[in-house]
Write a protein that holds these residues in place. Structure first.
Motif, short mmCIF file in Angstrom:
data_model
loop_
_atom_site.label_atom_id
_atom_site.label_comp_id
_atom_site.label_asym_id
_atom_site.label_seq_id
_atom_site.Cartn_x
_atom_site.Cartn_y
_atom_site.Cartn_z
N VAL A 73 -3.67 12.22 7.97
CA VAL A 73 -3.49 13.35 8.88
C VAL A 73 -2.87 12.88 10.19
CG1 VAL A 73 -4.74 15.08 10.25
CG2 VAL A 73 -5.32 14.73 7.86
N PHE A 74 -3.34 11.74 10.70
CA PHE A 74 -2.78 11.21 11.94
C PHE A 74 -1.31 10.86 11.78
CE2 PHE A 74 -1.65 7.52 14.52
CZ PHE A 74 -1.80 8.08 15.79
N LEU A 75 -0.95 10.19 10.70
CA LEU A 75 0.44 9.79 10.48
C LEU A 75 1.36 11.00 10.34
CD1 LEU A 75 0.08 6.77 8.07
CD2 LEU A 75 0.83 6.74 10.43
N VAL A 76 0.91 12.02 9.64
CA VAL A 76 1.74 13.21 9.48
C VAL A 76 1.89 13.93 10.81
CG1 VAL A 76 1.81 15.50 8.42
CG2 VAL A 76 1.22 13.51 7.04
N ALA A 77 0.81 14.07 11.56
CA ALA A 77 0.88 14.75 12.85
C ALA A 77 1.73 13.96 13.84
CB ALA A 77 -0.52 14.96 13.42
N PHE A 78 1.57 12.65 13.86
CA PHE A 78 2.35 11.82 14.78
C PHE A 78 3.83 11.88 14.46
CE2 PHE A 78 4.30 7.78 15.94
CZ PHE A 78 4.05 7.78 17.30
N LYS B 235 0.85 -1.19 0.00
CA LYS B 235 0.00 0.00 0.00
C LYS B 235 0.88 1.23 0.00
CE LYS B 235 -4.15 -1.77 1.99
NZ LYS B 235 -5.38 -1.32 2.56
N THR B 236 0.43 2.23 -0.71
CA THR B 236 1.14 3.50 -0.73
C THR B 236 0.44 4.47 0.21
OG1 THR B 236 -0.16 4.33 -2.58
CG2 THR B 236 1.87 3.13 -3.12
N PHE B 237 1.03 5.63 0.36
CA PHE B 237 0.46 6.64 1.24
C PHE B 237 -0.88 7.13 0.72
CE2 PHE B 237 0.25 10.99 3.00
CZ PHE B 237 0.37 10.68 4.35
N ASP B 238 -1.06 7.09 -0.60
CA ASP B 238 -2.32 7.56 -1.19
C ASP B 238 -3.46 6.55 -1.02
OD1 ASP B 238 -1.06 9.86 -2.02
OD2 ASP B 238 -0.43 8.96 -3.92
N ASP B 239 -3.14 5.29 -0.70
CA ASP B 239 -4.18 4.27 -0.56
C ASP B 239 -4.92 4.35 0.77
OD1 ASP B 239 -3.56 3.34 -3.03
OD2 ASP B 239 -2.27 1.71 -2.31
N ILE B 240 -4.33 4.97 1.78
CA ILE B 240 -5.00 5.03 3.08
C ILE B 240 -5.94 6.24 3.13
CG2 ILE B 240 -3.22 3.78 4.31
CD1 ILE B 240 -2.07 6.37 5.27
#
Length: 124
Positions: free
Chosen positions: A80-85, A69-74
């Protein structure tokens, strides 16, 4: 994470040799050692008795197909959660050598002692 992917995709076989109900040998990467009790048909053709030994093989299969899976698939909320975390996690650790010490050139003032208290001489 890489170890998890590696162990989930590895397949291997476990060979076991039993003599009666007793486990004699277990092998994962090589052949099991025989106990010497098994009979060859060429050695004793007149005997029809079954051998007490038996070999079992357990095959443990790993995953054959992996979904990448790529970042665009989620979903957007998960992005937003992954970037903030990740932003807060990497900002959590600061290098202490880069901090500027503001008082390194400051010399403390001379201490003025109260001589009467220091010598414990009081007027009564």
């Amino acid at each position: 994470m890489a170890l998890l992917v590696l162990f989930s995709t590895v397949s291997f076989t476990v060979e076991k040799h039993f003599c009666g109900d007793v486990l004699v040998d277990i092998s994962v990467f090589s052949e099991v050692q025989k106990c010497g009790m098994e009979m060859d048909a060429a050695e004793q053709p007149s005997m029809t008795k079954k051998s007490c030994c038996k070999d079992t093989t357990d095959v443990i299969k790993g995953q054959d197909e992996l979904t990448v899976k790529t970042f665009d698939d989620i979903e957007f909320e998960q992005q937003v959660f992954l970037v903030a975390f990740s932003h807060t996690y990497f900002d959590l650790f600061e290098d202490l050598t880069e901090r500027e010490i503001l008082h390194k050139d400051y010399s403390p003032p001379n201490l003025v002692y109260d001589i009467q208290v220091r010598d414990q001489v009081f007027l009564i």
